[in-house]
Design an enzyme around this catalytic site. Structure first.
Site, short mmCIF file in Angstrom:
data_model
loop_
_atom_site.label_atom_id
_atom_site.label_comp_id
_atom_site.label_asym_id
_atom_site.label_seq_id
_atom_site.Cartn_x
_atom_site.Cartn_y
_atom_site.Cartn_z
CB SER A 63 -0.91 0.03 1.24
OG SER A 63 -1.71 1.19 1.24
N GLY A 68 7.27 0.44 4.70
CA GLY A 68 8.12 -0.29 3.77
C GLY A 68 7.90 0.13 2.33
CB CYS A 69 4.81 0.74 0.37
SG CYS A 69 4.15 -0.92 0.63
CG ASP A 70 5.58 5.46 2.57
OD1 ASP A 70 4.78 5.11 1.68
OD2 ASP A 70 5.21 5.99 3.63
CB ALA A 73 7.88 4.50 -3.53
#
Length: 196
Positions: A63, A68-70, A73
């Protein structure tokens, strides 16, 4: 006759199961197109069109606006020029809505307008790659305090060669990779492909 029919259906079902397993190197990557966002602007991403320019890194993530996704990215954004130098493009895929991705793709702390992210709200693209999505937890919020109302893909990265075949596939679950390690591993692979 009825037993033969049931047995035949059972065998057919068993033979179909591997189609839903995670794809591996050498498999043909399923083609897909999806609404996507780059620098806050919506467009239609096509894997087929991207492969005409070179290899493609397709990464599935849980998401936007989560820890972690931040990080993942942000690391892709930082390393984007190195991917471009290796004739590779990047596309992130999640079950986020296109409205959330418009914000995420433009945010200088995350995608920073450097690469696109695609919306797969029903999880069909993920399923075609054998990537499972767990349901979101009720009441879960992102780092901004905004509710998350979608499923979470298992963090999985595929490097696809210009010929449309998967060169590498790895996930946080099976390969025990941190989010930013996905980026570094994908970069090493596309750089190797570029020198072949």
């Amino acid at each position: 006759m009825k037993k033969n029919l049931i047995f035949g259906l059972a065998i057919s079902a068993a033979l179909c199961i591997p189609a839903f397993a995670a794809l591996k190197p050498g498999d043909r990557a399923p083609e897909f197109s999806a609404p996507a966002s780059l620098a806050g602007k919506q467009f239609h991403f096509s894997l087929q069109a991207a492969l005409k320019k070179g290899s493609v890194v397709v990464y599935f993530y849980p998401s936007a606006f989560t820890g972690g996704c931040d990080l993942e990215a942000h690391t892709f954004a930082q390393d984007k020029d190195q991917f471009t130098a290796a004739d590779a493009s990047i596309i992130g895929v999640s079950e986020d809505s296109i409205a959330r991705l418009n914000q995420f793709s433009a945010d200088p702390s995350f995608c920073a307008g450097r690469f696109p992210v695609a919306s797969d709200p029903g999880g069909q693209i993920g399923a075609s790659y054998g990537v499972t999505a767990a349901p979101g937890r009720p009441g879960m919020k992102d780092v901004r305090g905004v509710a998350i109302d979608h499923g979470f893909f298992e963090r999985t990265t595929f490097v696809i060669g210009k010929d449309g075949k998967i060169v590498a596939a790895f996930s946080s679950k099976s390969d025990h990779l941190a989010p930013d390690a996905h980026v570094k591993k994908a970069l090493a692979i596309v750089q190797k492909l570029a020198h072949k």
